[in-house]
Design a protein around this motif. Structure first.
Motif, PDB file in Angstrom:
ATOM      1  N   TYR A 299       3.213   8.803   9.706  1.00 25.60           N
ATOM      2  CA  TYR A 299       2.193   7.775   9.472  1.00 25.60           C
ATOM      3  C   TYR A 299       1.814   7.121  10.788  1.00 25.60           C
ATOM      4  O   TYR A 299       2.675   6.791  11.600  1.00 25.60           O
ATOM      5  CB  TYR A 299       2.730   6.683   8.545  1.00 25.60           C
ATOM      6  CG  TYR A 299       3.077   7.180   7.149  1.00 25.60           C
ATOM      7  CD1 TYR A 299       2.143   7.109   6.120  1.00 25.60           C
ATOM      8  CD2 TYR A 299       4.336   7.714   6.877  1.00 25.60           C
ATOM      9  CE1 TYR A 299       2.456   7.568   4.842  1.00 25.60           C
ATOM     10  CE2 TYR A 299       4.658   8.178   5.604  1.00 25.60           C
ATOM     11  CZ  TYR A 299       3.714   8.098   4.588  1.00 25.60           C
ATOM     12  OH  TYR A 299       4.016   8.550   3.337  1.00 25.60           O
TER      13      TYR A 299
ATOM     14  N   ARG B  11      -1.251   5.035   7.965  1.00 25.60           N
ATOM     15  CA  ARG B  11      -1.955   6.148   7.310  1.00 25.60           C
ATOM     16  C   ARG B  11      -1.283   7.485   7.607  1.00 25.60           C
ATOM     17  O   ARG B  11      -0.902   7.777   8.739  1.00 25.60           O
ATOM     18  CB  ARG B  11      -3.421   6.168   7.738  1.00 25.60           C
ATOM     19  CG  ARG B  11      -4.151   4.944   7.150  1.00 25.60           C
ATOM     20  CD  ARG B  11      -5.597   4.921   7.531  1.00 25.60           C
ATOM     21  NE  ARG B  11      -6.319   6.102   7.080  1.00 25.60           N
ATOM     22  CZ  ARG B  11      -7.517   6.459   7.568  1.00 25.60           C
ATOM     23  NH1 ARG B  11      -8.087   5.733   8.517  1.00 25.60           N
ATOM     24  NH2 ARG B  11      -8.119   7.533   7.114  1.00 25.60           N
TER      25      ARG B  11
ATOM     26  N   ASP C  55       1.557  15.740   6.707  1.00 20.76           N
ATOM     27  CA  ASP C  55       2.206  15.644   5.393  1.00 20.76           C
ATOM     28  C   ASP C  55       3.456  16.520   5.285  1.00 20.76           C
ATOM     29  O   ASP C  55       3.996  16.716   4.208  1.00 20.76           O
ATOM     30  CB  ASP C  55       1.206  15.987   4.275  1.00 20.76           C
ATOM     31  CG  ASP C  55       0.804  17.462   4.284  1.00 20.76           C
ATOM     32  OD1 ASP C  55       1.375  18.254   5.070  1.00 20.76           O
ATOM     33  OD2 ASP C  55      -0.086  17.834   3.499  1.00 20.76           O
TER      34      ASP C  55
ATOM     35  N   ASN D  59       1.186   4.173  -3.429  1.00 19.06           N
ATOM     36  CA  ASN D  59       1.674   5.341  -2.719  1.00 19.06           C
ATOM     37  C   ASN D  59       3.171   5.173  -2.455  1.00 19.06           C
ATOM     38  O   ASN D  59       3.565   4.304  -1.681  1.00 19.06           O
ATOM     39  CB  ASN D  59       0.887   5.410  -1.406  1.00 19.06           C
ATOM     40  CG  ASN D  59       1.066   6.715  -0.705  1.00 19.06           C
ATOM     41  OD1 ASN D  59       1.845   7.567  -1.142  1.00 19.06           O
ATOM     42  ND2 ASN D  59       0.372   6.884   0.402  1.00 19.06           N
TER      43      ASN D  59
ATOM     44  N   ASP E 219       0.843  -1.197   0.000  1.00 22.83           N
ATOM     45  CA  ASP E 219       0.000   0.000   0.000  1.00 22.83           C
ATOM     46  C   ASP E 219       0.883   1.254   0.000  1.00 22.83           C
ATOM     47  O   ASP E 219       0.551   2.262  -0.610  1.00 22.83           O
ATOM     48  CB  ASP E 219      -0.894   0.019   1.244  1.00 22.83           C
ATOM     49  CG  ASP E 219      -1.881  -1.136   1.231  1.00 22.83           C
ATOM     50  OD1 ASP E 219      -2.347  -1.491   0.131  1.00 22.83           O
ATOM     51  OD2 ASP E 219      -2.152  -1.696   2.309  1.00 22.83           O
ATOM     52  N   LEU E 220       1.999   1.152   0.696  1.00 22.51           N
ATOM     53  CA  LEU E 220       2.914   2.290   0.834  1.00 22.51           C
ATOM     54  C   LEU E 220       4.350   1.800   0.733  1.00 22.51           C
ATOM     55  O   LEU E 220       4.706   0.808   1.376  1.00 22.51           O
ATOM     56  CB  LEU E 220       2.686   2.963   2.208  1.00 22.51           C
ATOM     57  CG  LEU E 220       3.754   3.954   2.683  1.00 22.51           C
ATOM     58  CD1 LEU E 220       3.768   5.215   1.813  1.00 22.51           C
ATOM     59  CD2 LEU E 220       3.496   4.347   4.151  1.00 22.51           C
TER      60      LEU E 220
END
Ligand code: ZN
Length: 483
Positions: A453, A457, A461, A45, A4-5
């Motif tokens: 994160y 998540r 940022d 991502n 996912d990342l």
């Protein structure tokens, strides 16, 4: 392989204290699934961390954000400095379980706002967090002071047998519902009359749950040695691990005494489970009417309920303007909080450098002019104390912010970059990281934090909160270790 990342090209500081190494890191859902040269991996991502450090998210083991998690769930003051998990309920004052219906005595009135709902049982608070989660993970200690306010008829005396029984039962229940340990604050008026025997009787309950006892000790000034002896005695008699909270030597006449206190702590550690944490500042913060102004070289009023317009001003200036004594000015300003310059820089550095010291902010997220530690603690250690002062290595600093608090409080699978561990990750620039919060201008996000994160998540940022709120209630899942 698909993640996912993917965080590519960073220098991984894994939280154990070992040397940083260049590697990619892959996350699926909320876990770290691979680390190394992940050339054949893909992800929706991808974060290019070239030139940056990739570390476990910082764990702040000592904050007072019990209510802030609910009123300001994005908690930018924490995520913007790389913090992904916090431990609340410190210094004897937790938001729950709170049955008392009257006006709350200080300092609980700083933790719980008058008009906010009160959580009669710990599980009610936990349910509120789980229903409407914040950005960061959180655990909470159960405060002896809060239990005293619930149960003890006259706070100026020790608890009687019936009251002690009720407090012990309430603590037992709250720990069963997920409280991570017991905190006490015999320094504060609602708990000052508690005897060592009362504290021991409470710590015995924590011990039965295999949980820690943390303490804002009875004295951090002239009687700091006696207070340490009391703390160790409670730990020994209750067979309970103890954590000395925000260790300091307060007051001019006690400057330099950390050589004595650290030697004593070191000796006690050889006999029993003892830990300590500290903040990287020469000023502390607490309720204005704590008596601390007598020990301080300067006092800034950080918050005043009757005089919010005076937040940020020096107490001496306010008293001068009003033509009154300091004590009279304090009486007019309360309920209020203050920032007290009471420590010596040499002590701060000596305590920070001590091998067993964990970093904490001791922050409370309230008012317009908080202590800069609320926004700047972790970047200050990495910038000022590591890069500029060379107090210890960056790997050592990260260890004191990650695996050490995780191991001390039994937060399993947090605090390290390791396979199958939760993907709490902070990416920062070691060359620029610094706090921007100052005593004059304390509400400022730090410099040099690139991404944060929580459970896989993105919550910060690099410039702002993303709005994501993946924070979980943390139970103790491992046995607390000496660190
Ligand atoms: Zn405290």
């Amino acid at each position: 392989m698909r993640a996912d990342l993917l965080i590519r090209g960073g220098r991984l500081i894994d939280g154990t204290g070992s040397a940083a190494f260049r590697a990619d890191l892959a996350v699926v859902d909320d876990r770290i699934v691979a680390m190394g040269a992940l050339h054949d991996w893909q992800a929706g991502n991808v974060f290019d961390a070239t030139g940056l450090a990739v570390a476990p998210g910082f764990i702040d083991p000592h904050v007072h954000h019990d209510e802030a998690l609910l009123t300001d769930p994005l908690l930018a003051c924490m995520t913007s400095q790389g913090v992904t998990s916090v431990i609340n309920g410190n210094c004897g004052f937790s938001i729950a379980p709170l049955k008392y219906r009257g006006v709350l005595p200080a300092p609980l009135d700083l933790i719980v706002e008058e008009q906010r709902p009160r959580f009669e049982q710990y599980k009610d608070y936990r349910a509120a967090l789980e229903k409407d989660p914040p950005s960061v993970n959180s655990a909470c200690l159960i405060g002896h002071g809060t239990l005293r306010i619930n149960e003890v008829q006259d706070l100026r005396r020790p608890a009687d047998a019936r009251e002690l029984k009720a407090m012990r039962a309430a603590l037992d229940q709250a720990l069963s519902e997920g409280g991570i340990g017991l905190s006490t604050g015999a320094f504060y008026p609602p708990a000052r009359a508690a005897t060592t025997a009362e504290l021991t009787a409470m710590a015995t309950v924590a011990s039965a749950h295999g949980k820690l006892y943390t303490t804002h000790m009875r004295d951090e000034g002239d009687a700091v040695i006696e207070a340490l002896h009391e703390t160790f005695q409670v730990g020994r008699d209750a067979c309970c691990g103890v954590q000395v909270s925000h260790h300091k030597c307060a007051g001019l006449e006690n400057h330099g005494r950390s050589t004595e206190t650290l030697a004593l702590i070191d000796a006690a550690m050889k006999q029993q489970s003892v830990g300590l944490d500290t903040t990287p500042w020469i000023a502390s913060a607490t309720m204005l009417n704590s008596g601390r102004h007598k020990q301080a070289t300067r006092v800034i009023v950080s918050e005043s309920v009757p005089h919010p317009e005076l937040a940020g001003q020096d107490l001496t200036d306010i008293a001068k303007q009003w033509g009154v004594s300091l004590d009279e000015a304090i009486a007019r300003l309360i309920p209020a909080a203050g920032i007290f310059f009471i420590m010596d820089e040499a002590d701060v550095q000596r305590i920070l450098s001590f091998k067993h010291t964990i970093i904490c902010s001791d922050g409370i997220h309230k008012g317009s002019h908080p202590h800069p530690r609320v926004w700047g603690t972790f970047p200050r250690v990495l910038g000022h104390y590591v890069r500029e002062k060379n107090l210890f290595s960056i790997e050592e600093a990260v260890k004191r912010m990650t695996s050490m608090p995780a191991d001390r409080f039994g937060l399993g699978q947090r605090g390290r970059l390791a396979l199958d561990h939760f993907a709490d990750i902070t990416i920062f620039d070691p060359a620029t990281i610094a706090e921007r919060a100052t005593f004059d201008s304390p509400v400022q996000p730090a410099r040099g934090i690139a991404a944060v994160y929580v459970n896989g998540r993105l919550v910060w940022d690099g410039e702002k909160s993303t709005g994501a709120r993946p924070g979980r209630h943390l139970d103790q899942t491992a046995t607390p270790q000496a660190v």
